[in-house]
Design a protein around this motif. Structure first.
Motif, PDB file in Angstrom:
ATOM      1  N   ALA A  10      42.750  88.529  -6.740  1.00 50.69           N
ATOM      2  CA  ALA A  10      43.993  87.808  -7.036  1.00 50.69           C
ATOM      3  C   ALA A  10      43.717  86.347  -7.347  1.00 50.69           C
ATOM      4  CB  ALA A  10      44.955  87.942  -5.861  1.00 50.69           C
ATOM      5  N   GLN A  11      42.783  85.727  -6.592  1.00 51.09           N
ATOM      6  CA  GLN A  11      42.462  84.322  -6.800  1.00 51.09           C
ATOM      7  C   GLN A  11      41.896  84.090  -8.201  1.00 51.09           C
ATOM      8  OE1 GLN A  11      39.415  82.857  -4.202  1.00 51.09           O
ATOM      9  NE2 GLN A  11      39.861  80.693  -4.578  1.00 51.09           N
ATOM     10  N   ARG A  12      40.959  84.950  -8.633  1.00 51.84           N
ATOM     11  CA  ARG A  12      40.356  84.765  -9.951  1.00 51.84           C
ATOM     12  C   ARG A  12      41.343  85.031 -11.077  1.00 51.84           C
ATOM     13  NH1 ARG A  12      34.707  84.354 -10.270  1.00 51.84           N
ATOM     14  NH2 ARG A  12      35.110  84.159 -12.514  1.00 51.84           N
ATOM     15  N   LEU A  13      42.223  86.017 -10.891  1.00 51.48           N
ATOM     16  CA  LEU A  13      43.240  86.294 -11.917  1.00 51.48           C
ATOM     17  C   LEU A  13      44.212  85.116 -12.042  1.00 51.48           C
ATOM     18  CD1 LEU A  13      43.930  90.041 -11.020  1.00 51.48           C
ATOM     19  CD2 LEU A  13      43.000  89.222 -13.196  1.00 51.48           C
ATOM     20  N   ALA A  14      44.558  84.507 -10.900  1.00 52.92           N
ATOM     21  CA  ALA A  14      45.472  83.356 -10.912  1.00 52.92           C
ATOM     22  C   ALA A  14      44.821  82.149 -11.589  1.00 52.92           C
ATOM     23  CB  ALA A  14      45.890  83.013  -9.482  1.00 52.92           C
ATOM     24  N   LEU A  15      43.517  81.927 -11.324  1.00 55.96           N
ATOM     25  CA  LEU A  15      42.808  80.807 -11.943  1.00 55.96           C
ATOM     26  C   LEU A  15      42.772  80.950 -13.467  1.00 55.96           C
ATOM     27  CD1 LEU A  15      39.789  80.355  -9.476  1.00 55.96           C
ATOM     28  CD2 LEU A  15      41.701  78.760  -9.853  1.00 55.96           C
ATOM     29  N   GLU A  16      42.781  82.198 -13.939  1.00 52.56           N
ATOM     30  CA  GLU A  16      42.795  82.445 -15.386  1.00 52.56           C
ATOM     31  C   GLU A  16      44.201  82.409 -15.967  1.00 52.56           C
ATOM     32  OE1 GLU A  16      40.267  82.988 -17.550  1.00 52.56           O
ATOM     33  OE2 GLU A  16      38.772  82.602 -15.991  1.00 52.56           O
ATOM     34  N   LYS A  17      45.175  82.003 -15.138  1.00 47.52           N
ATOM     35  CA  LYS A  17      46.586  81.891 -15.566  1.00 47.52           C
ATOM     36  C   LYS A  17      47.145  83.228 -16.052  1.00 47.52           C
ATOM     37  CE  LYS A  17      46.219  77.406 -14.978  1.00 47.52           C
ATOM     38  NZ  LYS A  17      46.650  76.822 -13.693  1.00 47.52           N
ATOM     39  N   LEU A  18      46.713  84.336 -15.462  1.00 50.24           N
ATOM     40  CA  LEU A  18      47.212  85.663 -15.846  1.00 50.24           C
ATOM     41  C   LEU A  18      48.357  86.063 -14.925  1.00 50.24           C
ATOM     42  CD1 LEU A  18      43.989  87.752 -16.604  1.00 50.24           C
ATOM     43  CD2 LEU A  18      45.964  87.532 -18.105  1.00 50.24           C
ATOM     44  N   GLU A  19      49.555  86.218 -15.495  1.00 53.95           N
ATOM     45  CA  GLU A  19      50.670  86.749 -14.714  1.00 53.95           C
ATOM     46  C   GLU A  19      50.363  88.207 -14.388  1.00 53.95           C
ATOM     47  OE1 GLU A  19      53.490  85.461 -13.530  1.00 53.95           O
ATOM     48  OE2 GLU A  19      52.877  83.441 -14.162  1.00 53.95           O
ATOM     49  N   HIS A  20      50.343  88.553 -13.114  1.00 51.19           N
ATOM     50  CA  HIS A  20      49.907  89.898 -12.769  1.00 51.19           C
ATOM     51  C   HIS A  20      50.550  90.370 -11.469  1.00 51.19           C
ATOM     52  CE1 HIS A  20      47.313  87.443 -10.173  1.00 51.19           C
ATOM     53  NE2 HIS A  20      47.225  88.524  -9.395  1.00 51.19           N
ATOM     54  N   ARG A  21      50.455  91.680 -11.281  1.00 53.46           N
ATOM     55  CA  ARG A  21      50.813  92.296 -10.001  1.00 53.46           C
ATOM     56  C   ARG A  21      49.606  93.123  -9.573  1.00 53.46           C
ATOM     57  NH1 ARG A  21      53.435  97.252  -9.059  1.00 53.46           N
ATOM     58  NH2 ARG A  21      54.019  97.382 -11.261  1.00 53.46           N
ATOM     59  N   LEU A  22      49.087  92.831  -8.377  1.00 56.25           N
ATOM     60  CA  LEU A  22      47.889  93.505  -7.874  1.00 56.25           C
ATOM     61  C   LEU A  22      48.256  94.318  -6.637  1.00 56.25           C
ATOM     62  CD1 LEU A  22      44.764  93.864  -7.964  1.00 56.25           C
ATOM     63  CD2 LEU A  22      44.604  91.860  -6.487  1.00 56.25           C
ATOM     64  N   VAL A  23      48.006  95.622  -6.694  1.00 52.67           N
ATOM     65  CA  VAL A  23      48.342  96.479  -5.556  1.00 52.67           C
ATOM     66  C   VAL A  23      47.144  97.377  -5.218  1.00 52.67           C
ATOM     67  CG1 VAL A  23      50.831  96.535  -5.947  1.00 52.67           C
ATOM     68  CG2 VAL A  23      49.379  98.193  -7.118  1.00 52.67           C
ATOM     69  N   GLY A  24      46.956  97.616  -3.926  1.00 47.57           N
ATOM     70  CA  GLY A  24      45.940  98.564  -3.494  1.00 47.57           C
ATOM     71  C   GLY A  24      46.455  99.981  -3.663  1.00 47.57           C
ATOM     72  N   ARG A  25      45.586 100.890  -4.079  1.00 46.50           N
ATOM     73  CA  ARG A  25      45.989 102.278  -4.290  1.00 46.50           C
ATOM     74  C   ARG A  25      45.689 103.092  -3.042  1.00 46.50           C
ATOM     75  NH1 ARG A  25      42.210 103.514  -8.300  1.00 46.50           N
ATOM     76  NH2 ARG A  25      42.858 105.670  -8.139  1.00 46.50           N
ATOM     77  N   VAL A  26      46.718 103.804  -2.574  1.00 46.22           N
ATOM     78  CA  VAL A  26      46.579 104.607  -1.354  1.00 46.22           C
ATOM     79  C   VAL A  26      46.309 106.056  -1.741  1.00 46.22           C
ATOM     80  CG1 VAL A  26      47.697 105.352   0.766  1.00 46.22           C
ATOM     81  CG2 VAL A  26      48.160 103.067  -0.156  1.00 46.22           C
ATOM     82  N   LYS A  27      45.285 106.647  -1.167  1.00 49.32           N
ATOM     83  CA  LYS A  27      44.959 108.051  -1.455  1.00 49.32           C
ATOM     84  C   LYS A  27      45.919 108.975  -0.712  1.00 49.32           C
ATOM     85  CE  LYS A  27      40.066 107.940  -2.681  1.00 49.32           C
ATOM     86  NZ  LYS A  27      39.946 106.520  -2.964  1.00 49.32           N
ATOM     87  N   THR A  28      46.262 110.098  -1.352  1.00 48.31           N
ATOM     88  CA  THR A  28      47.112 111.105  -0.713  1.00 48.31           C
ATOM     89  C   THR A  28      46.221 112.162  -0.058  1.00 48.31           C
ATOM     90  OG1 THR A  28      47.188 112.507  -2.686  1.00 48.31           O
ATOM     91  CG2 THR A  28      48.873 110.773  -2.492  1.00 48.31           C
ATOM     92  N   PRO A  29      46.737 112.882   0.940  1.00 52.86           N
ATOM     93  CA  PRO A  29      45.934 113.956   1.546  1.00 52.86           C
ATOM     94  C   PRO A  29      45.409 114.961   0.527  1.00 52.86           C
ATOM     95  CG  PRO A  29      47.832 113.487   2.916  1.00 52.86           C
ATOM     96  CD  PRO A  29      48.005 112.668   1.665  1.00 52.86           C
ATOM     97  N   TRP A  30      46.231 115.293  -0.487  1.00 54.04           N
ATOM     98  CA  TRP A  30      45.799 116.266  -1.492  1.00 54.04           C
ATOM     99  C   TRP A  30      44.614 115.742  -2.297  1.00 54.04           C
ATOM    100  CZ3 TRP A  30      45.677 121.087  -2.973  1.00 54.04           C
ATOM    101  CH2 TRP A  30      45.370 121.405  -4.295  1.00 54.04           C
ATOM    102  N   SER A  31      44.668 114.465  -2.735  1.00 48.20           N
ATOM    103  CA  SER A  31      43.569 113.916  -3.533  1.00 48.20           C
ATOM    104  C   SER A  31      42.286 113.849  -2.707  1.00 48.20           C
ATOM    105  CB  SER A  31      43.942 112.538  -4.081  1.00 48.20           C
ATOM    106  OG  SER A  31      44.038 111.589  -3.044  1.00 48.20           O
TER     107      SER A  31
END
Length: 724
Positions: free
Chosen positions: A239-260
Motif C-alpha cells: 500500500a505504501q509503494r502504491l501510494a508513493l506512485e500516486k495510484l488511486e487503489h483499493r488493496l484487499v487480502g484474499r481469503v481462501k474458502t474451505p473448498w479451494s
C-alpha cells in the motif's frame, strides 16, 4: 386460478404493516428500482403467495418464502424487475394452478417466457431421475439461448436451496450437492459469476463432506498470530509503494474458502499448511494503464517468480474475466499471489453476466463482454445438443465443456479462440467450423506441420489444412477434448456409416436375388412396398442398412421378394449364390469391422461372417473361431482385399526379451523406426531373467508387419518375436 381472481387483484390493497419481513428484505435489496417497478414486485409477491397458498417447505416455512429469497439473491446482483418478478413466480406454473397464460396476462410475455424456461419437465415420464434431470437441463439450455436470465434465476434458485439444504434427507443432500458441484457451480464460473460460484462450491462441499468442511473452516479461522502479522506487514508495504506512485487503489487480502483449500490439498497432494502458506492480495485501480503501472510497482517491492505472470487483460478468459496475475517472492519464504484489475473488471469478475445487464440490440459492451462471450458459449451448446442422441449424452458433453482450465489460441487472421485444456488441433478445427473439422487432414501449429492429435498450448497460432475427400474416423473420438468436436464426429460417422451400410446392403441383396434368378430393379414396386410395410420399414434404405448390419439375412429377404416372380429362368431356392467377393479398400466405416481375436491385416487370407448388429466381421482363415462359424454357412460372406488398400490396421506381436532396464525403450524405438505406431503394451510374463511383452501396433499390411518384426528381431536383447 385465472387472471380475474380476487387474489390477483389485491396487489395494491395490502397495507405496509401487513408486508412480511422477507418481502421488505427483497425491497431493500431492490433499492435501485423505481416506484412503479417496486409496485410490480409487490404484485408478483401477492400473486405468488396466493398461488402457493397452503404449500410449505420441508423446513415448515410457507413456500412463498423460497421464491422471494431467490428474487433477493438476484436483486443483490442488480438484475432488472422482469427477472425479479419471474424469480418470484418461477415455481408457479409447475406446482400451482397458475398457468403460463395467467402469468403472461398479469406480468407480460417476457416474464412468462422466463418462468417457462425455468420450469422442470416433471409432467413427462422418464426412465429414471437422472434422465429427468438431464432433460430438464436440456430444456433450460434452450430457454437460456433465448434469454440468459433463465440461467440466472436457476442459479439463484439453486443457491437458496443449498443455503436451506439442512431440511432434506441425507440421500437428497448428497445428490443435490453432487449436482451442484458438477453442473451449477461450473456454469456460474463459465458465466463469470465468481461470488455465486464460490458460495455454491462451499455449500456443496459442506453438504457432501460436513466433517472435512468443519475441520478446514476451523483451521482457516484460527490462523496463527504470526501469519496475521506477516499478512499485515506485506499489505502495508504494498500500500505504501502504491501510494508513493500516486495510484488511486483499493488493496484487499484474499481469503481462501474451505473448498479451494480442499481441492488444492487433493489435486496438488499438499498438506493444509503448504496450501495456506501463500499470501493473496487483490489490487483494484481506475484504468487499464494503472493496472500495468501497479504491476511494475509490486514487482519493484518483491521479485516476481519466473513464469508465473498471466495477462488476462490482453487475452481475457472465455467467461470475460480480465485481470493481471503475478506471483512474488515473499519476505517470509512464502509466495505472494497478486491480482490487479480495474473496478469494472472487479465487478465483472464477481458478477459476470449479471454485472452490466443489457437487452437492447447493439448494447453489448463489445466483443469481450461477459454477456457476448456467454451468449457465444450457449449458442455453441445449442448447436451441440442438436447432434446428441440423448439428454444424458448431452449433459455429459456439457460437463466436459465446463472444466475451468483453458488454452488461448490464435487463428491465422489473429483472432483468439479459447478451448479447454488438453484440446488438440482437431478440437481447434471444429471450434472454427464443423465443416472445417469434418474435412481436416493436418494442421500447422506455429507454422510447422503437426498431426491433428497434437495437444495445443496457450499462445500458439493454429491453421487447419482440409481436403474435400477427408472424413472423420472413429479414432478421432479417442483424442478430442471438446463436446462440440465429439458430437460432430459422432453425427458424421453415423451419417457415413448409414451411407456405407445402404450401399453394402444393396450389394448383398442383389447378390442374393441373383441366386433366385432375379434382381432388385426387376421386383415389382408394389411387391417391394408391401414387403417393406409388412416388416415396418418406412424406406428401402432402412431395410438395406439392416441387411448390412446383420439384423436381416439377405437370402431370406431375397426369397420372400422372389416368391411371386415367374418361374422362368429362376434358380431353385438353396442353389449356391455366385461367389463374387466384397473387396475391402480400408475406407469402410462401421459396416465392416475386423475381429479382435485374430486382427486380420491386408495380405492375410480372410473370411467374412455376417454378425447381427455388427455387420460383416472379418477373420483370418486360420483364426480358431472360424471352426465355430462353419456351423452357420448361410452367414459366411465371400470377402477379400482390394488391390489398393489404404489406412492403418491393428495387429499385435509377442516379444520375449531379457529383463533389464531400458529394454522396453529399445523395443519401442525399433517399432517406431519401422514407421509403426504403438497402441498399447502389456506384460504377459515376467521373472528375473526374461520378460514376455505384447505390443498392439498399427501397420499398413503384411509386408509392413514383417518389416516391424525384422527390426525388432535385430535387437540383441530380443530372444523371440512372433505375431499373435
Amino acid at each position: 386460478m385465472t387472471p380475474g381472481d380476487p387474489a390477483l387483484a389485491l396487489t395494491d390493497t395490502v397495507p405496509d404493516a401487513a408486508v412480511p419481513d422477507y418481502v421488505r428484505s427483497l425491497e431493500r435489496a431492490g433499492y435501485y428500482l423505481d416506484e412503479a417497478q417496486r409496485a410490480q414486485l409487490r404484485r408478483a409477491w401477492i400473486a405468488g403467495a396466493a398461488a402457493h397458498e397452503g404449500q410449505t417447505r420441508k423446513s415448515g416455512e410457507p413456500y412463498i418464502t423460497h421464491p422471494v429469497a431467490v428474487a433477493q439473491v438476484l436483486a443483490e446482483l442488480g438484475l432488472d424487475v422482469e427477472t425479479l418478478v419471474a424469480a418470484i413466480l418461477h415455481d408457479t406454473i409447475e406446482d400451482t394452478p397458475l398457468t403460463r397464460a395467467d402469468v403472461a396476462a398479469q406480468f407480460g410475455e417476457t416474464v412468462a417466457e422466463l418462468v417457462d424456461g425455468v420450469t422442470k419437465l416433471d409432467k413427462l415420464r422418464f426412465a429414471d431421475r437422472q434422465e429427468a434431470a438431464a432433460e430438464s437441463f436440456r430444456k433450460m439450455l434452450l430457454a437460456m439461448s433465448r434469454d440468459l436470465r433463465v440461467i440466472l434465476i436457476k442459479l439463484a434458485d439453486r443457491l437458496h436451496n443449498m443455503r436451506t439444504l439442512g431440511a432434506q434427507s441425507a440421500e437428497a443432500r448428497r445428490r443435490i450437492a453432487v449436482e451442484t458441484l458438477e453442473i451449477y457451480a461450473p456454469i456460474a464460473q463459465r458465466l463469470g459469476m465468481n461470488l455465486i460460484k464460490a458460495e455454491l462450491q462451499d455449500l456443496g462441499f459442506k453438504a457432501l463432506h460436513p466433517w472435512r468442511h468443519a475441520v478446514i473452516d476451523k483451521r482457516i479461522r484460527s490462523q496463527p498470530l504470526v501469519r496475521r502479522e506477516a499478512l499485515g506487514q506485506i499489505e502495508a508495504r504494498l500500500a505504501q509503494r502504491l501510494a508513493l506512485e500516486k495510484l488511486e487503489h483499493r488493496l484487499v487480502g484474499r481469503v481462501k474458502t474451505p473448498w479451494s483449500v480442499y481441492t488444492k490439498m487433493r489435486g496438488q497432494r499438499r498438506s493444509f499448511d503448504q496450501v495456506m502458506d501463500v499470501f493473496g492480495f487483490r489490487v483494484v485501480v481506475d484504468t487499464v494503464a494503472d493496472c500495468y503501472h501497479a504491476l511494475g510497482v509490486v514487482h519493484a517491492v518483491y521479485k516476481p517468480l519466473d513464469g508465473r505472470f498471466r495477462d488476462f487483460i490482453a487475452i481475457p478468459k472465455a467467461n470475460g474475466y480480465q485481470s493481471l496475475h503475478t506471483v512474488l517472492f515473499g519476505p517470509y519464504g512464502s509466495p505472494i499471489e497478486v491480482q490487479i484489475r480495474t473496478r469494472e473488471m472487479d465487478l465483472i469478475a464477481e458478477r459476470g453476466v449479471a454485472a452490466h445487464w443489457a437487452y437492447k440490440i447493439g448494447v453489448d459492451g463489445g466483443g469481450n463482454s461477459a454477456q457476448s462471450r456467454a451468449a457465444a458459449w450457449i449458442a455453441n451448446l445449442v448447436e451441440t445438443q442438436r447432434g446428441t442422441g440423448s439428454s444424458l449424452e448431452f449433459l455429459e458433453n456439457v460437463k466436459v465443456d465446463l472444466f475451468p482450465d483453458e488454452v488461448y489460441l490464435f487463428t491465422p487472421k489473429g483472432d483468439i479462440l479459447s478451448l479447454p485444456r488438453n484440446s488438440t488441433a482437431l478440437d481447434f478445427a471444429y471450434a472454427v467450423h464443423t465443416d472445417v473439422g469434418n474435412h481436416a487432414v493436418t494442421a500447422r501449429v506455429d507454422k510447422r506441420l503437426a498431426p491433428l492429435r497434437t495437444k495445443l498450448a496457450s499462445g500458439q497460432s493454429v491453421e487447419i489444412i482440409t481436403a474435400k475427400s477427408a472424413a472423420p474416423t472413429t479414432q478421432w473420438l479417442e483424442f478430442v477434448a471438446t463436446s462440440k468436436a465429439r458430437t460432430a464426429i459422432r453425427q458424421q460417422l453415423k451419417q457415413l456409416e448409414h451411407e456405407d451400410a445402404v450401399q453394402l446392403g444393396h450389394y448383398m441383396l442383389d447378390r442374393a436375388l441373383g441366386a433366385q434368378g432375379t434382381a432388385l430393379d426387376r421386383i415389382p414396386m408394389e411387391r417391394l412396398e408391401a414387403y417393406l410395410a409388412d416388416n415396418r420399414y418406412t424406406r428401402l434404405e432402412a431395410m438395406l442398412a439392416d441387411i448390412a448390419l446383420g439384423n436381416r439375412m439377405p437370402s431370406q429377404v431375397a426369397l420372400a421378394l422372389a416368391q411371386q416372380q415367374s418361374a422362368g429362368g429362376a434358380q431353385r431356392p438353396g442353389a449356391p449364390a455366385p461367389q463374387e467377393r466384397i473387396l475391402i479398400t480400408g475406407n469402410e466405416r462401421g459396416v465392416i469391422s475386423f475381429a479382435q481375436c485374430c486382427l486380420p491385416i491386408p495380405r492375410d487370407e480372410i473370411m467374412g461372417y455376417h454378425s447381427a448388429g455388427k455387420g460383416i466381421v472379418v477373420h483370418r482363415l486360420e483364426c480358431p473361431n472360424v471352426a465355430e462359424y462353419r456351423k452357420s454357412p448361410e452367414r459366411w460372406v465371400a470377402i477379400g482385399w482390394d488391390r489398393e488398400v489404404s489406412g492403418d490396421f491393428s495387429s499385435a506381436i509377442r516379444i520375449e526379451v531379457e529383463n533389464r532396464p531400458g529394454v522396453l525403450a529399445q523395443v519401442a524405438a525399433a517399432i517406431a523406426n519401422a514407421d509403426s505406431n504403438i497402441d498399447r503394451v502389456e506384460y504377459l510374463e515376467r521373472d528375473s531373467n526374461i520378460a514376455v511383452l505384447r505390443f498392439g501396433i498399427d501397420v499398413t499390411d503384411g509386408r509392413h508387419l514383417a518389416e516391424v518384426i525384422r527390426g525388432v528381431r535385430r535387437l540383441h536383447v530380443v530372444q523371440d518375436v512372433q505375431r499373435t
